[in-house]
Design a protein around this motif. Structure first.
Motif, PDB file in Angstrom:
ATOM      1  N   VAL A 153       0.848  -1.200   0.000  1.00 54.75           N
ATOM      2  CA  VAL A 153       0.000   0.000   0.000  1.00 54.75           C
ATOM      3  C   VAL A 153       0.883   1.250   0.000  1.00 54.75           C
ATOM      4  CG1 VAL A 153      -1.782   1.272   1.251  1.00 54.75           C
ATOM      5  CG2 VAL A 153      -1.781  -1.231   1.301  1.00 54.75           C
ATOM      6  N   PRO A 154       0.781   2.081  -1.037  1.00 53.65           N
ATOM      7  CA  PRO A 154       1.580   3.309  -1.045  1.00 53.65           C
ATOM      8  C   PRO A 154       1.252   4.158   0.177  1.00 53.65           C
ATOM      9  CG  PRO A 154       0.601   2.927  -3.209  1.00 53.65           C
ATOM     10  CD  PRO A 154      -0.010   1.922  -2.277  1.00 53.65           C
ATOM     11  N   GLY A 155       2.282   4.650   0.853  1.00 56.09           N
ATOM     12  CA  GLY A 155       2.073   5.459   2.057  1.00 56.09           C
ATOM     13  C   GLY A 155       2.269   4.662   3.328  1.00 56.09           C
ATOM     14  N   ILE A 156       2.333   3.334   3.209  1.00 56.49           N
ATOM     15  CA  ILE A 156       2.562   2.508   4.395  1.00 56.49           C
ATOM     16  C   ILE A 156       4.001   2.027   4.415  1.00 56.49           C
ATOM     17  CG2 ILE A 156       2.085   0.213   5.376  1.00 56.49           C
ATOM     18  CD1 ILE A 156      -0.810   0.794   5.254  1.00 56.49           C
ATOM     19  N   SER A 157       4.640   2.163   5.571  1.00 61.67           N
ATOM     20  CA  SER A 157       5.973   1.590   5.738  1.00 61.67           C
ATOM     21  C   SER A 157       5.959   0.710   6.976  1.00 61.67           C
ATOM     22  CB  SER A 157       7.030   2.690   5.833  1.00 61.67           C
ATOM     23  OG  SER A 157       6.547   3.802   6.545  1.00 61.67           O
ATOM     24  N   VAL A 158       6.908  -0.191   7.052  1.00 56.63           N
ATOM     25  CA  VAL A 158       6.961  -1.126   8.167  1.00 56.63           C
ATOM     26  C   VAL A 158       8.340  -1.038   8.810  1.00 56.63           C
ATOM     27  CG1 VAL A 158       6.825  -3.550   8.850  1.00 56.63           C
ATOM     28  CG2 VAL A 158       5.267  -2.672   7.115  1.00 56.63           C
ATOM     29  N   SER A 159       8.346  -0.744  10.090  1.00 48.66           N
ATOM     30  CA  SER A 159       9.595  -0.642  10.846  1.00 48.66           C
ATOM     31  C   SER A 159      10.023  -2.036  11.285  1.00 48.66           C
ATOM     32  CB  SER A 159       9.356   0.264  12.059  1.00 48.66           C
ATOM     33  OG  SER A 159      10.462   0.246  12.911  1.00 48.66           O
ATOM     34  N   ARG A 160      11.219  -2.413  10.895  1.00 43.16           N
ATOM     35  CA  ARG A 160      11.650  -3.798  11.085  1.00 43.16           C
ATOM     36  C   ARG A 160      12.299  -4.045  12.440  1.00 43.16           C
ATOM     37  NH1 ARG A 160      12.436  -8.301   8.095  1.00 43.16           N
ATOM     38  NH2 ARG A 160      11.794  -7.347   6.154  1.00 43.16           N
ATOM     39  N   LYS A 161      11.959  -5.192  13.036  1.00 39.93           N
ATOM     40  CA  LYS A 161      12.596  -5.648  14.279  1.00 39.93           C
ATOM     41  C   LYS A 161      13.337  -6.958  14.079  1.00 39.93           C
ATOM     42  CE  LYS A 161       8.602  -3.836  16.705  1.00 39.93           C
ATOM     43  NZ  LYS A 161       7.207  -4.180  16.956  1.00 39.93           N
ATOM     44  N   GLY A 162      12.835  -7.752  13.130  1.00 40.83           N
ATOM     45  CA  GLY A 162      13.398  -9.075  12.884  1.00 40.83           C
ATOM     46  C   GLY A 162      12.640  -9.664  11.713  1.00 40.83           C
ATOM     47  N   GLY A 163      12.258 -10.936  11.834  1.00 41.29           N
ATOM     48  CA  GLY A 163      11.543 -11.573  10.730  1.00 41.29           C
ATOM     49  C   GLY A 163      10.052 -11.333  10.755  1.00 41.29           C
ATOM     50  N   THR A 164       9.501 -11.002  11.919  1.00 37.54           N
ATOM     51  CA  THR A 164       8.063 -10.752  12.038  1.00 37.54           C
ATOM     52  C   THR A 164       7.862  -9.647  13.070  1.00 37.54           C
ATOM     53  OG1 THR A 164       5.919 -11.842  12.462  1.00 37.54           O
ATOM     54  CG2 THR A 164       7.764 -12.507  13.857  1.00 37.54           C
ATOM     55  N   GLY A 165       6.602  -9.220  13.239  1.00 34.73           N
ATOM     56  CA  GLY A 165       6.307  -8.262  14.298  1.00 34.73           C
ATOM     57  C   GLY A 165       6.641  -6.817  13.995  1.00 34.73           C
ATOM     58  N   GLY A 166       6.821  -6.459  12.720  1.00 31.95           N
ATOM     59  CA  GLY A 166       7.128  -5.071  12.364  1.00 31.95           C
ATOM     60  C   GLY A 166       5.980  -4.132  12.702  1.00 31.95           C
ATOM     61  N   ILE A 169       3.256   1.750   9.741  1.00 36.95           N
ATOM     62  CA  ILE A 169       3.259   3.210   9.809  1.00 36.95           C
ATOM     63  C   ILE A 169       2.573   3.739   8.555  1.00 36.95           C
ATOM     64  CG2 ILE A 169       4.763   5.243   9.825  1.00 36.95           C
ATOM     65  CD1 ILE A 169       6.867   3.162  11.099  1.00 36.95           C
ATOM     66  N   LEU A 170       1.526   4.524   8.725  1.00 36.62           N
ATOM     67  CA  LEU A 170       0.856   5.153   7.580  1.00 36.62           C
ATOM     68  C   LEU A 170       1.165   6.635   7.617  1.00 36.62           C
ATOM     69  CD1 LEU A 170      -1.157   5.280   5.200  1.00 36.62           C
ATOM     70  CD2 LEU A 170      -2.998   5.461   6.872  1.00 36.62           C
ATOM     71  N   ARG A 171       1.775   7.126   6.556  1.00 35.14           N
ATOM     72  CA  ARG A 171       2.101   8.559   6.445  1.00 35.14           C
ATOM     73  C   ARG A 171       2.860   9.038   7.671  1.00 35.14           C
ATOM     74  NH1 ARG A 171      -3.869  10.492   4.300  1.00 35.14           N
ATOM     75  NH2 ARG A 171      -3.474  10.225   2.083  1.00 35.14           N
ATOM     76  N   GLY A 172       3.782   8.233   8.136  1.00 37.96           N
ATOM     77  CA  GLY A 172       4.600   8.622   9.271  1.00 37.96           C
ATOM     78  C   GLY A 172       3.904   8.509  10.621  1.00 37.96           C
ATOM     79  N   ALA A 173       2.702   7.943  10.669  1.00 29.61           N
ATOM     80  CA  ALA A 173       1.961   7.818  11.930  1.00 29.61           C
ATOM     81  C   ALA A 173       1.848   6.351  12.309  1.00 29.61           C
ATOM     82  CB  ALA A 173       0.571   8.432  11.781  1.00 29.61           C
ATOM     83  N   ALA A 174       2.207   6.064  13.571  1.00 30.33           N
ATOM     84  CA  ALA A 174       2.228   4.671  14.017  1.00 30.33           C
ATOM     85  C   ALA A 174       1.407   4.494  15.279  1.00 30.33           C
ATOM     86  CB  ALA A 174       3.676   4.244  14.269  1.00 30.33           C
ATOM     87  N   GLY A 175       1.388   3.278  15.792  1.00 24.89           N
ATOM     88  CA  GLY A 175       0.705   2.983  17.049  1.00 24.89           C
ATOM     89  C   GLY A 175      -0.790   3.216  16.918  1.00 24.89           C
TER      90      GLY A 175
END
Ligand code: CU
Length: 737
Positions: A153-166, A169-175
């Motif tokens: 999805v354009p605009g969504i990014s995923v902050s990585r911790k390992g292989g799962t559980g990222g 973040i949509l448009r820089g907003a998380a949680g």
């Protein structure tokens, strides 16, 4: 991609978006592989839920081999076509287009291989909404959790911790700025350190589709969702005649990745049973330099739903899910050695009660998360062994009436609640309750004009149940009233097939568990009194669908007062992390197009950008992804497909070291990178399809800008981002009957 849509295609009683335009019919698929019992046996099944799961399993075992309700002309005669319960469509002017669209997808899914999804884009007529078919083949490697599946999805990014559980973040907003709902139910992780965001408990294969709603532009899904809301949906259905169907897949990939998944739908017009079992595991992956990243995981789930549909206007569904998992994390000093979930939910829907009352819905649910983290099961502790067992329990429910007070007016009135209790090592530390009332109206003006508006009011309260010796706010409680509202205008242009929209929304978001209980404040050892966040946001955009061309642009600008910033302060023995309120603004958006040309060629491209400012500190707003573009080209015949994808990410020099959100804090600047991938597909028969790909073809070593620091992995020094996987080969076999 094998989800057949049949026209006329009505919207479900539980359609996630009550816009009157939803086209909800699903055909289930199946597979003869006996994978379905696998997970039940491996689960430490809770007694109450064991009963639940035995019911559908028994019903399925007893289901007769009945002929399908409606044969698909292109598929095996065993294909069962199922229609959803529906709410009549009030946006009559759009109905024609909807039917046409569903016919298209019916045709394409049945007769030919679809290209792999590389960019999930909004359908032509539904602004601010992106829908993902969980069963469709996509690149990168088939998603194993609720965050991975959102990467297209354009605009969504995923902050990585390992292989799962990222972290999503949509448009820089998380949680909790982007709430995640499963079957319209809240799910919140237990880990005070955010090892387990909601998506860590979600298995996309166990659901039919995922819907991303951007912006504070609906009030139907809870309070505070300032950036948007993500809905994982498995909808009630009504079978037209006794039938059974299966959809199953096997995935193999580099680093010993292997997944098994099976979904079953069976029943009669009066009853249905949906069962999904999914398992995924992987060894530590290697980055482009061949360095192992501490990231292995194993996770599995089973979900079952038992529905009673005494007539085509009524449904009562009991559903439940069990999940378990463990995951090694490069970003942390500990690993998640237990990621267990127990869920049970009951929902009721009735439509056509009276001319005024289009439908009534009600639901109740329970979600329990049991998480254990330690530093000795999946790694050498290298010091004192430590473990911790946080749990999060949610009870919730919702009632919703959809009314038709006038011919061109739809009014949705309802209330919902969410009662949350959190504990650490069996001692309660927090209680957070929210009770809300909401109203949303869709008014069709002239033929092509719509005004959609909503109001919502929530009563929120929190108790700090920690001991007075454990926290300076121990024993305190607080409450807030949280208003929200929006107004949006949509217009389908007459001259061109373009829908334009513009909306303004306001929402007040109460601090979530993490913002209240995981940090200190600037003046004390507790952030329990951090203020709610207030967001005003403007959303504008357009979608365009004409023959072989689809395009969209979606832009936003917001002003957030009392933005809850999470910041690391001090050093050495004085180092701590605090929550504090600042004022922030951000702007950005996404744009993209897809164009089909020649015989079977298709090109897709998208771009996403966000720019935020911390006005209080005069700094860039932290944890904002850089400019990103994606371009893909594919060639598809009815039998096979080939495609290539380039993902281009700009450098990010707008950062604020040590500032961020509950999902992580900024580490510094990053340089840009480009990652190339290729994919292919082969339709072996009407029932079997093979897809595969090579992600990161050139074995590039890179990390996303918004990523956790790898300070738990011995291979990483602190403040170095967790690298993304190097070259990854994968293959997925999917069988449907
Ligand atoms: Cu944890």
């Amino acid at each position: 991609m094998h989800a057949h849509r049949v026209s006329p295609a009505p919207a479900s009683l539980f359609a996630p978006v009550h816009d009157g335009l939803r086209t909800g019919t699903v055909a289930f698929h199946h597979n003869s592989q006996p994978l379905i019992s696998m997970n039940f046996q491996s689960f430490p099944v809770h007694k109450r839920l064991a009963l639940l799961f035995s019911l559908p399993a028994a019903a399925f075992a007893a289901a007769p081999d009945a002929p399908p309700a409606q044969a698909c002309p292109h598929c095996s005669p065993a294909s069962a076509v199922v229609s959803n319960l529906y709410i009549p469509d009030i946006a009559a002017d759009d109905e024609e287009g909807t039917i046409e669209k569903t016919s298209d997808s019916f045709e394409s899914s049945a007769t030919r291989l679809d290209p792999l999804v590389i960019t999930a884009s909004p359908p032509g007529d539904r602004p601010l909404r992106v829908t993902i078919d969980t069963k469709a083949a996509a690149q990168p490697i088939p998603a194993q959790d609720g965050a991975d599946i959102l990467k297209t999805v354009p605009g969504i990014s995923v902050s990585r911790k390992g292989g799962t559980g990222g972290e999503v973040i949509l448009r820089g907003a998380a949680g909790s700025r982007l709430d995640i709902l499963v079957d319209h139910e809240s799910i919140l992780g237990g880990c005070p350190g955010r090892m387990d965001p909601p998506t860590a408990y979600i298995f996309p294969d166990a659901y039919d589709e995922v819907i991303v709603l951007k912006g504070p532009q609906t009030v139907l899904y809870g309070s505070g969702n300032s950036a948007g809301v993500v809905l994982f949906e498995s909808e009630p259905v009504r079978l037209e005649s006794p039938s059974a169907s299966l959809d199953a897949s096997l995935t193999f990939g580099s680093f010993d990745r292997n997944d098994q998944s099976a979904s079953v739908l069976a029943g009669t017009p009066d009853f249905y049973v949906k069962v999904a079992a999914v398992r995924s595991d992987s060894d530590d992956y290697e980055d482009g330099d061949g360095n192992k990243v501490h990231s292995r995981y194993e996770r599995s789930t089973a979900r079952a739903a038992l529905g009673w549909t005494p007539d085509e206007n009524t449904v009562i569904e009991l559903h439940g899910a069990l999940g378990e998992g463990e995951a090694a994390y490069a970003h942390s000093m500990m690993d998640a050695t237990r990621l267990d979930r127990e869920n049970i939910g009951l929902r009721f829907g009735k439509r056509g009660l009276a001319p005024l009352v289009e439908s009534l819905e009600a639901s109740l649910y329970y979600n329990h998360i049991d998480h254990v983290m330690d530093n000795y099961s999946l790694r050498d502790p290298g010091g004192m062994a430590m473990a911790s067992n946080p749990e999060h329990t949610l009870w919730g429910g919702r009632a919703l009436a959809t009314l038709l007070p006038r011919e061109n007016t739809k009014l949705e009135l309802g209330g919902d609640f969410r009662l949350g209790t959190h504990s650490r090592d069996s001692v309660d530390d927090a209680k957070i309750d929210t009770w809300g009332l909401f109203a949303e109206a869709t008014q069709t003006l002239a033929t092509r004009h719509r005004v959609i508006s909503g109001l919502r009011l929530d009563a929120w309260s929190a108790e700090d149940r920690r001991s007075v010796s454990g926290s300076s706010t121990g024993g305190d409680d607080r409450s807030e009233t949280l208003p929200a509202g929006f107004l949006r205008y949509e217009q389908d242009l007459a001259a061109v097939p373009v829908t334009v929209y513009s909306g303004i929304g306001y929402t007040r978001r109460a601090p979530d568990y993490w913002e209240l209980f995981s940090y200190e404040s600037a003046g004390s050892d507790s952030s329990f009194n951090v203020d709610p966040e207030k967001t005003v946001q403007l959303d504008v955009g357009a979608t365009w669908k004409q023959g072989p061309l689809t395009a969209f642009v979606s832009a936003f600008a917001n002003d957030v007062s009392d933005y809850i910033l999470i910041q690391k302060t001090g050093s050495g023995m004085m180092a701590t992390t605090i929550a504090r309120n600042i004022d922030a603004r951000s702007i950005g958006g996404e744009a993209g197009f897809g164009y089909a040309f020649g015989e079977g060629w298709r090109i897709d491209a998208s771009v996403a950008y966000v720019r935020g400012r911390n006005r209080t500190d005069g700094l860039p707003l932290a944890q904002q992804p850089p400019l990103e573009g994606r371009i893909g080209i594919g060639y598809t015949t009815p039998v096979w497909s080939l495609g290539a994808l380039a993902r281009l990410v700009d450098r990010q020099d707008r950062y604020a070291v040590d500032q961020g959100s509950v999902a992580g804090q900024d580490l510094g600047a990053t340089s840009g990178f480009a990652v190339f991938s290729i994919n292919g597909g082969w339709r072996i028969s009407g029932q079997a399809e093979l897809t595969g790909g090579i992600d990161n073809l050139f074995d590039k070593t890179y990390a996303e800008h918004v990523s956790r620091a790898g300070d738990g992995d011995p291979a990483y020094i602190a403040n170095l981002r967790v690298n993304e996987p190097g070259r990854t080969l994968w293959i997925k076999l999917r069988v449907t009957f």
